[in-house]
Write an enzyme that holds these catalytic residues in place. Structure first.
Site, mmCIF file in Angstrom:
data_model
loop_
_atom_site.group_PDB
_atom_site.id
_atom_site.type_symbol
_atom_site.label_atom_id
_atom_site.label_comp_id
_atom_site.label_asym_id
_atom_site.label_seq_id
_atom_site.Cartn_x
_atom_site.Cartn_y
_atom_site.Cartn_z
ATOM 1 N N LYS A 241 -9.720 16.235 -8.912
ATOM 2 C CA LYS A 241 -10.996 15.709 -9.352
ATOM 3 C C LYS A 241 -11.300 14.491 -8.485
ATOM 4 O O LYS A 241 -10.746 13.411 -8.691
ATOM 5 C CB LYS A 241 -10.985 15.295 -10.826
ATOM 6 N N GLU B 214 -0.745 5.236 -6.843
ATOM 7 C CA GLU B 214 -0.983 4.289 -5.754
ATOM 8 C C GLU B 214 -2.153 3.428 -6.200
ATOM 9 O O GLU B 214 -3.290 3.889 -6.263
ATOM 10 C CB GLU B 214 -1.283 5.040 -4.455
ATOM 11 N N CYS C 135 -7.211 -0.586 -0.513
ATOM 12 C CA CYS C 135 -6.173 -1.087 -1.410
ATOM 13 C C CYS C 135 -5.217 -2.019 -0.686
ATOM 14 O O CYS C 135 -4.625 -2.911 -1.290
ATOM 15 C CB CYS C 135 -5.412 0.080 -2.027
ATOM 16 N N GLU D 75 -7.875 -8.151 -7.702
ATOM 17 C CA GLU D 75 -8.370 -7.372 -6.567
ATOM 18 C C GLU D 75 -9.898 -7.370 -6.563
ATOM 19 O O GLU D 75 -10.530 -7.019 -7.555
ATOM 20 C CB GLU D 75 -7.845 -5.943 -6.630
#
Length: 499
Positions: free
Chosen positions: A187, A261, A295, A392
């Site tokens: 997905k 991850e 990331c 982040e």
């Protein structure tokens, strides 16, 4: 055929369907989602908005293909041949795939071309690994037994992939899973679903059996259905730490294996004996490439105070000249961020940091080209407790944190909940090794930044994730170990007899 993004910007939206069990289908509900071009803000494609029945059909197809289909009986050599065929087809279609992905997420076409030119190597590498999956012969402490192990595929893999590098991060999961003998349901992000669908077309052309690779498109409802299906044997996810935690919790209900991850707040550590120009270029590439939507972005500049003014001056001067604009144009150096939600998040975090006492060295919220663009932004006078330093951002925002000693640099670098990546800039080889050994991160670059490879494991410490992608360790993520005991004497023994 779509060769450039700009050639199609005035055309009507393209309607895509999902790939389930070798057929192209819409959602059972008939609902569809728009995919927006981040540069224009207009709908350029539509996809089905899948729900539980659609996801169930895709998982059922993958389950049947694994349990009863030809894929489960196929030799590793034959699987490898199909993977190599995929590498050939992707290499043939690089320009088209790069243009589509740039249209979907706003990244520079040239960056997308570089990624798609490299992606075939994942299929080639894991094709080479497919027939090298080996067990072991074990020494038994019983004279009448021999013991050995074999490696077997975990089964059905469900992947949920992000919007920043959707094709590449899908292939990081897909190539090793298929080499191991698994079947697959993905997905993709609802913001960037098209590259997964286009890969599905190439899977058809390559000749993969139906049900081996399935694509369902949709939002959180489809994701929850996929993660919660008890027929799934492994979940592979790339995305935010908060979503990763929710996936891990949902997977625990079925004890489904999880590969995560997740986020990062990676330090770029610059010592006073660095090569100044190289370090400045590495700092810029680490945070402003891909509009900071990575990331592994080097979002914390941890720099020795004695050279901070000199190196930061170089970085600020270059950041002010970065050309923002149409990602299809050759002279554009930074495109828009991928979604309006992300633009609002980044802008809000910059405002909060400034209100908290941070100071702009460059960038900020004024003077950009509008739309979903964020200026390359560098913040100084930040404190370790500020959210801009702790959380982040996933945008082109750099926080500058000075240090005086090596020990202080390591402490600042490790003062984070994340542990995905780090860069170290020094000409002292002993220092490079000392610091690399002490930084808590899954990948450390020395005098470089933001480099990955199909054979080099990638993943994080702490809240940056579980497990590793790429390299032979990635193959192990999709394998189970079975131990087999063989009794050699043939003697019939009474189990209750002593001696």
């Amino acid at each position: 055929m779509l060769d450039t993004v700009s050639d199609t910007r005035d055309q009507s939206p393209v309607a895509y369907d999902m790939l389930v069990n070798g057929g192209w289908v819409g959602a059972a509900s008939g609902r569809r989602l728009d995919s927006l071009d981040p540069y224009t803000g207009r709908t350029w494609a539509t996809v089905p908005d899948a729900a539980m029945p659609d996801v169930a059909a895709a998982v059922g197809a993958a389950r049947a293909a694994f349990d009863m289909g030809p894929w489960g009986r196929m030799t590793a050599r034959d699987r490898a041949a199909l993977l190599r065929r995929m590498a050939e087809l992707i290499a043939r279609d690089v320009d088209r795939l790069a243009a589509i992905e740039s249209r979907d997420n706003g990244k520079l076409v040239r960056e997308m071309k570089a990624q798609w030119r490299y992606i075939p190597e994942w299929f080639n590498y894991f094709a080479g690994a497919a027939d090298k999956i080996e067990g072991a012969s074990l020494q038994s402490d019983r004279s009448n037994f021999t013991i050995f192990t074999r490696k077997e595929p975990v089964g059905v893999v469900a992947a949920i992939t992000p919007w920043n590098s959707p094709g590449l991060l899908l292939v990081w999961k897909l190539a090793p899973a298929l080499a191991a003998g698994c079947t697959f349901v993905v997905k993709p992000s609802e913001h960037t679903p098209i590259s997964a669908i286009e890969l599905g077309k190439l899977f058809e052309e390559a000749g993969f059996p139906p049900g081996v690779f399935n694509v369902v498109t949709g939002g959180p409802e489809a994701g929850r259905a996929l993660v919660g299906d008890p027929r799934v044997d492994k979940i592979a996810f790339t995305g935010s730490t908060d979503v990763g935690k929710s996936i891990a919790k949902a997977a625990a209900d079925n004890l489904t294996g999880v590969l995560l991850e997740l986020g990062g707040k990676s330090p770029n550590i610059v010592f006073d004996d660095c090569e100044r120009k190289a370090a400045a270029n590495g700092i810029i590439a680490g945070i402003f490439a891909a509009s900071g939507q990575s990331c592994m972005a080097g979002s914390r500049l941890v720099i020795q105070r004695s050279i901070m003014d000199e190196v930061l001056g170089r970085v600020v001067e270059r950041a002010k000249t970065i050309k923002l604009g149409d990602p299809t144009q050759a002279d554009t150096e930074m495109g828009p961020v991928a979604t309006r939600q992300q633009h609002e998040k980044i802008s809000g975090m910059i405002r909060s940091a400034l209100a908290d006492g941070a100071r702009l060295a460059c960038g900020g919220l004024e003077g950009g080209p509008g739309g979903l663009f964020v200026l390359p932004t560098i913040l100084v006078d930040v404190r370790p407790d500020m959210s801009i330093v702790r959380e982040e951002v996933f945008g082109p925002v750099l926080c500058v944190l000075p240090f005086d000693t090596e020990e202080e640099a390591i402490a600042i670098a490790n003062d984070t909940q994340f542990g995905l990546a780090a860069g170290i800039w020094t000409q002292n080889v002993q220092r490079a090794h000392r610091v690399a050994n002490q930084v808590r991160a899954g990948t450390v670059w020395i005098n470089a930044y933001r480099v990955v490879g199909y054979n080099a494991p990638f993943g994080g410490y702490k809240q940056s994730g579980w497990g590793r992608e790429n390299g032979m360790q990635a193959l192990d993520e999709y394998l189970e170990t079975k131990t087999i005991w063989i009794e050699l004497s043939g003697a019939t023994r009474d189990p209750f007899t002593i001696g």
